[in-house]
Design an enzyme around this catalytic site. Structure first.
Site, short mmCIF file in Angstrom:
data_model
loop_
_atom_site.label_atom_id
_atom_site.label_comp_id
_atom_site.label_asym_id
_atom_site.label_seq_id
_atom_site.Cartn_x
_atom_site.Cartn_y
_atom_site.Cartn_z
N ASP A 195 82.69 44.12 -17.85
CA ASP A 195 82.87 42.89 -18.62
C ASP A 195 81.81 41.82 -18.39
OD1 ASP A 195 83.73 41.35 -16.32
OD2 ASP A 195 85.06 40.22 -17.65
N GLU A 196 80.79 42.09 -17.57
CA GLU A 196 79.78 41.04 -17.40
C GLU A 196 78.39 41.63 -17.28
OE1 GLU A 196 79.70 38.94 -13.56
OE2 GLU A 196 81.28 40.29 -12.93
N ASP B 40 80.31 36.78 -19.43
CA ASP B 40 81.49 37.33 -18.75
C ASP B 40 82.69 37.21 -19.70
OD1 ASP B 40 82.57 37.41 -15.41
OD2 ASP B 40 83.95 37.37 -17.11
N1 DCP Z 1 89.32 43.67 -12.21
C1 DCP Z 1 90.09 44.50 -11.40
N2 DCP Z 1 90.38 44.13 -10.11
C2 DCP Z 1 89.91 42.97 -9.60
C3 DCP Z 1 89.11 42.11 -10.42
C4 DCP Z 1 88.84 42.50 -11.71
O1 DCP Z 1 90.50 45.57 -11.86
N3 DCP Z 1 90.21 42.62 -8.36
C5 DCP Z 1 89.05 44.06 -13.61
C6 DCP Z 1 90.04 43.44 -14.55
C7 DCP Z 1 89.30 42.33 -15.22
C8 DCP Z 1 87.86 42.82 -15.19
O2 DCP Z 1 87.75 43.62 -14.02
O3 DCP Z 1 89.75 42.09 -16.55
C9 DCP Z 1 86.84 41.71 -15.18
O4 DCP Z 1 86.97 40.92 -14.01
P1 DCP Z 1 86.76 39.36 -14.02
O5 DCP Z 1 86.66 38.94 -12.59
O6 DCP Z 1 85.65 38.97 -14.94
O7 DCP Z 1 88.15 38.79 -14.57
P2 DCP Z 1 88.66 38.61 -16.05
O8 DCP Z 1 87.65 38.99 -17.07
O9 DCP Z 1 89.97 39.33 -16.17
O10 DCP Z 1 88.98 37.06 -16.12
P3 DCP Z 1 87.96 35.82 -16.26
O11 DCP Z 1 88.29 35.19 -17.57
O12 DCP Z 1 88.27 34.94 -15.11
O13 DCP Z 1 86.57 36.41 -16.22
MG MG Z 2 85.71 38.29 -16.93
#
Ligand code: DCP
Ligand code: MG
Length: 364
Positions: A108-109, A13
């Site tokens: 992203d995952e 992730d």
């Molecule tokens: N995303 C979005 N709306 C949400 C959750 C996520 O548009 N409610 C998008 C933005 C994030 C991406 O999906 O960058 C990936 O989600 P993650 O939950 O993996 O969050 P992040 O990668 O940003 O942070 P982390 O380091 O906690 O994984």
């Molecule tokens: Mg993420």
């Protein structure tokens, strides 16, 4: 259990994905609180925030206006989906060096099954370390990894040492780990089920474990059987590289009915982002775009449009949705919900059209 039969599963992730891409591409943003999402002046929401902004309590899905209050000096950035898709394509290419059993969950995952790997490395931990290093070296981004014998534990593990952390939870530690896990972290437990569980005095895996399978089924229905197994660390779900789907959709119900076309267009842009993220997750493109409108009185209408070729670009999808919306105007009532779906996936490269068929297949 003999270790010979264990699968080797990695969950990767990316860290603060959209925000990290923005910080990478704009040196002025580095080390600063960056919020990616809708503008704080409108009804936008936060897609994600850099770790600097998270220190102020900013979180995904929070209204941008609230995020601005928490962190007034934050830099607000509009999402650049093309850049995120490109990074996503690059990380998948890295995964491919080790296995073809890749199941993306979003841009992203992804889960990787490396029980057998292409390079005969034979260690999921070593492979996860190499993947994390390749992502840093080649993309200048960081990811976190979870390594275990099944998908559920690997996914929980990848979240434990964020950012840039690797967590291995081996078979002997799974049972103890599950017992301390809060119920809301269990796969399949949403907010409603979590509240229900807490109402029954069930707070952790240890509490769930005290119930028999029959009792869990009785209280939670069919998914109770899944809870029974998962709390014992049993999760046999395979890593699925391809999934069958007939259509992909995203929709949103608004806290206040929309009456203004500009607001509706802005919402369609946002919903398009969600649809495109899902299309990309399953690597799909579709020829038909359908707009769903639910009025304040709950009446639903849909409007569709088909293209000659498969679509996956956000610009094309949001443009089509806006045209469909405009063609349904004027609206008899305020709009309670808007949804967009993409269907008619078919072949990635359609066969050449027979002569004479072209007219029929052109946009209508
Ligand atoms: N995303 C979005 N709306 C949400 C959750 C996520 O548009 N409610 C998008 C933005 C994030 C991406 O999906 O960058 C990936 O989600 P993650 O939950 O993996 O969050 P992040 O990668 O940003 O942070 P982390 O380091 O906690 O994984
Ligand atoms: Mg993420």
């Amino acid at each position: 259990m003999s270790s010979v039969h264990h699968r080797k599963i990695i969950h990767i992730d990316m860290d603060a994905f959209y925000a990290s891409v923005e910080q990478r591409d704009n040196p002025a943003y580095r080390g600063k609180p960056v919020i990616v999402g809708g503008s704080p002046e409108g009804r936008g929401v936060v897609a994600t925030a850099s770790y600097e902004a998270r220190e102020f309590g900013v979180r995904s899905a929070m209204p941008s206006r609230q995020a601005l209050q928490l962190c007034p000096h934050a830099i607000f950035v509009r999402p650049r989906f093309d850049a995120y898709k490109e990074a996503s394509r690059q990380i998948r290419a890295i995964f491919k060096r080790y296995t073809d059993l890749i199941e993306p969950l979003s841009l992203d995952e992804a889960f990787l099954d490396v029980t057998e790997d292409k390079q005969n490395i034979n260690s999921a931990i070593v492979i996860a370390e190499q993947i994390m290093k390749a992502i840093v070296d080649e993309l200048q981004l960081t990811a976190s990894a979870g390594v275990s014998v099944n998908k559920f534990v690997a996914k929980i593990a990848s979240d434990m040492k964020k950012p840039n952390g690797l967590t291995f939870i081996g078979p002997s530690r799974i049972a103890g780990f599950m017992e301390t896990l809060p119920v809301e972290k269990f796969f399949g437990v949403g907010k409603v089920t979590a509240a229900k569980m807490k109402g029954m005095g069930l707070h952790t895996g240890a509490d769930l474990k005290k119930l028999s399978e029959a009792e869990l089924r009785q209280r939670f229905g069919k998914i109770g059987g899944f809870f029974y197994r998962i709390v014992r660390g049993i999760d046999e779900r395979p890593v699925q590289p391809h999934r069958e789907a007939k259509s992909l959709a995203a929709e949103d119900t608004f806290s206040q009915d929309l009456t203004n076309a500009e607001e509706m267009h802005a919402e369609l842009d946002r919903i398009t982002g969600l649809v495109c993220e899902r299309l990309s997750r399953y690597q799909l493109q579709g020829r038909t775009i359908t707009l769903k409108i639910k009025y304040a009185d709950f009446r639903i209408i849909t409007r569709s449009r088909s293209f000659a070729g498969p679509q996956s670009a956000p610009e094309a999808i949001s443009q089509a949705a806006k045209e469909l919306l405009d063609s349904a105007m004027p609206f008899p009532k305020g709009i309670r919900l808007l949804g967009i779906s993409v269907s008619n996936f078919g072949e990635r490269n359609p066969p050449p059209l027979p002569p004479g068929a072209v007219q029929l297949l052109i946009d209508f």
